[in-house]
Design a protein around this motif. Structure first.
Motif, mmCIF file in Angstrom:
data_model
loop_
_atom_site.group_PDB
_atom_site.id
_atom_site.type_symbol
_atom_site.label_atom_id
_atom_site.label_comp_id
_atom_site.label_asym_id
_atom_site.label_seq_id
_atom_site.Cartn_x
_atom_site.Cartn_y
_atom_site.Cartn_z
ATOM 1 N N LEU A 4 0.827 -1.201 0.000
ATOM 2 C CA LEU A 4 0.000 0.000 0.000
ATOM 3 C C LEU A 4 0.859 1.247 0.000
ATOM 4 O O LEU A 4 0.609 2.197 -0.740
ATOM 5 C CB LEU A 4 -0.939 0.007 1.204
ATOM 6 N N LYS A 5 1.909 1.234 0.795
ATOM 7 C CA LYS A 5 2.822 2.370 0.863
ATOM 8 C C LYS A 5 3.491 2.588 -0.500
ATOM 9 O O LYS A 5 3.598 3.714 -0.982
ATOM 10 C CB LYS A 5 3.870 2.106 1.939
ATOM 11 N N ALA A 6 3.888 1.492 -1.136
ATOM 12 C CA ALA A 6 4.528 1.587 -2.445
ATOM 13 C C ALA A 6 3.555 2.130 -3.486
ATOM 14 O O ALA A 6 3.941 2.920 -4.351
ATOM 15 C CB ALA A 6 5.059 0.214 -2.870
ATOM 16 N N CYS A 7 2.277 1.706 -3.395
ATOM 17 C CA CYS A 7 1.271 2.199 -4.339
ATOM 18 C C CYS A 7 1.063 3.696 -4.191
ATOM 19 O O CYS A 7 0.989 4.419 -5.181
ATOM 20 C CB CYS A 7 -0.050 1.467 -4.137
ATOM 21 N N VAL A 11 1.927 6.386 -7.133
ATOM 22 C CA VAL A 11 0.933 7.315 -7.665
ATOM 23 C C VAL A 11 1.447 8.743 -7.532
ATOM 24 O O VAL A 11 1.327 9.553 -8.446
ATOM 25 C CB VAL A 11 -0.430 7.135 -6.954
ATOM 26 N N GLY A 12 2.040 9.030 -6.380
ATOM 27 C CA GLY A 12 2.598 10.371 -6.178
ATOM 28 C C GLY A 12 3.701 10.688 -7.168
ATOM 29 O O GLY A 12 3.770 11.787 -7.708
ATOM 30 N N LEU A 13 4.558 9.701 -7.423
ATOM 31 C CA LEU A 13 5.643 9.907 -8.385
ATOM 32 C C LEU A 13 5.103 10.093 -9.797
ATOM 33 O O LEU A 13 5.607 10.921 -10.555
ATOM 34 C CB LEU A 13 6.628 8.744 -8.335
ATOM 35 N N ALA A 32 -2.944 19.563 -11.270
ATOM 36 C CA ALA A 32 -1.778 18.723 -10.994
ATOM 37 C C ALA A 32 -1.159 19.092 -9.650
ATOM 38 O O ALA A 32 -0.782 18.219 -8.862
ATOM 39 C CB ALA A 32 -0.742 18.858 -12.111
ATOM 40 N N GLU A 33 -1.071 20.366 -9.372
ATOM 41 C CA GLU A 33 -0.507 20.812 -8.098
ATOM 42 C C GLU A 33 -1.390 20.372 -6.927
ATOM 43 O O GLU A 33 -0.895 19.900 -5.904
ATOM 44 C CB GLU A 33 -0.370 22.332 -8.108
ATOM 45 N N GLY A 34 -2.708 20.476 -7.107
ATOM 46 C CA GLY A 34 -3.633 20.044 -6.066
ATOM 47 C C GLY A 34 -3.549 18.555 -5.808
ATOM 48 O O GLY A 34 -3.551 18.100 -4.659
ATOM 49 N N PHE A 39 -1.898 13.901 -2.447
ATOM 50 C CA PHE A 39 -1.205 12.637 -2.218
ATOM 51 C C PHE A 39 -0.050 12.781 -1.231
ATOM 52 O O PHE A 39 0.230 11.870 -0.468
ATOM 53 C CB PHE A 39 -0.741 12.014 -3.543
ATOM 54 N N LYS A 40 0.599 13.910 -1.222
ATOM 55 C CA LYS A 40 1.652 14.130 -0.232
ATOM 56 C C LYS A 40 1.049 14.176 1.168
ATOM 57 O O LYS A 40 1.574 13.565 2.096
ATOM 58 C CB LYS A 40 2.416 15.418 -0.518
ATOM 59 N N GLY A 41 -0.065 14.868 1.320
ATOM 60 C CA GLY A 41 -0.747 14.918 2.608
ATOM 61 C C GLY A 41 -1.243 13.548 3.042
ATOM 62 O O GLY A 41 -1.117 13.160 4.210
ATOM 63 N N LEU A 42 -1.775 12.795 2.094
ATOM 64 C CA LEU A 42 -2.238 11.440 2.382
ATOM 65 C C LEU A 42 -1.081 10.564 2.836
ATOM 66 O O LEU A 42 -1.187 9.828 3.816
ATOM 67 C CB LEU A 42 -2.917 10.849 1.142
ATOM 68 N N GLN A 43 0.036 10.661 2.144
ATOM 69 C CA GLN A 43 1.230 9.886 2.511
ATOM 70 C C GLN A 43 1.706 10.278 3.911
ATOM 71 O O GLN A 43 2.045 9.410 4.716
ATOM 72 C CB GLN A 43 2.341 10.118 1.492
ATOM 73 N N ASP A 44 1.727 11.569 4.205
ATOM 74 C CA ASP A 44 2.174 12.027 5.521
ATOM 75 C C ASP A 44 1.248 11.540 6.636
ATOM 76 O O ASP A 44 1.697 11.213 7.730
ATOM 77 C CB ASP A 44 2.260 13.555 5.559
#
Length: 123
Positions: A4-7, A11-13, A32-34, A39-44
């Motif tokens: 899940l972390k890799a996914c 997606v973020g990349l 794109a910026e949004g 996704f960065k916030g979700l990852q954090d």
């Protein structure tokens, strides 16, 4: 959970790469910026939970795997015989270590009780 972390990271990349090519062509789009910020916030937000879950699975994983290898077929046989799990109480452990599952009485199930003398249902 590592998957899940890799996914999430992939997606973020991908979004980051797509955003970079769009930025080269006509400047960075707000969409794109949004998405990248989302996704960065979700990852954090997910990272601490995933780290805790990974640590827990590393700790209990070997024992759980051994339990499933030994008890899995036996539990499968029990699961195939039970038609309605709601007619049982939650499992409980007795002082001697035995684990039992008590079947609910008709009163607990809210069903009419059978009359033992006539063999019919008491109305």
């Amino acid at each position: 959970m590592k998957t899940l972390k890799a996914c999430v990271l992939s997606v973020g990349l991908c979004l980051s790469a797509a955003g970079a090519s769009a930025e080269e062509e006509s400047g960075r789009s707000l969409m794109a910026e949004g998405m990248e910020l989302f996704f960065k916030g979700l990852q954090d937000e997910i990272a601490p939970t995933l780290d805790g879950f990974t640590a827990m699975m590393e700790e209990i994983g070997p024992g759980l795997q051994g339990f499933l290898e030994e008890m899995g077929p036996k539990l499968g046989a029990v699961f195939s015989k039970v038609e309605d799990w709601s007619s049982y109480h939650a499992p409980e452990m007795l002082p001697n270590g035995d684990i039992i599952m008590r079947k609910k009485t008709p009163e607990e199930m809210g069903q009419p009780q059978e009359d033992e003398a006539t063999g019919g249902i008491e109305l």
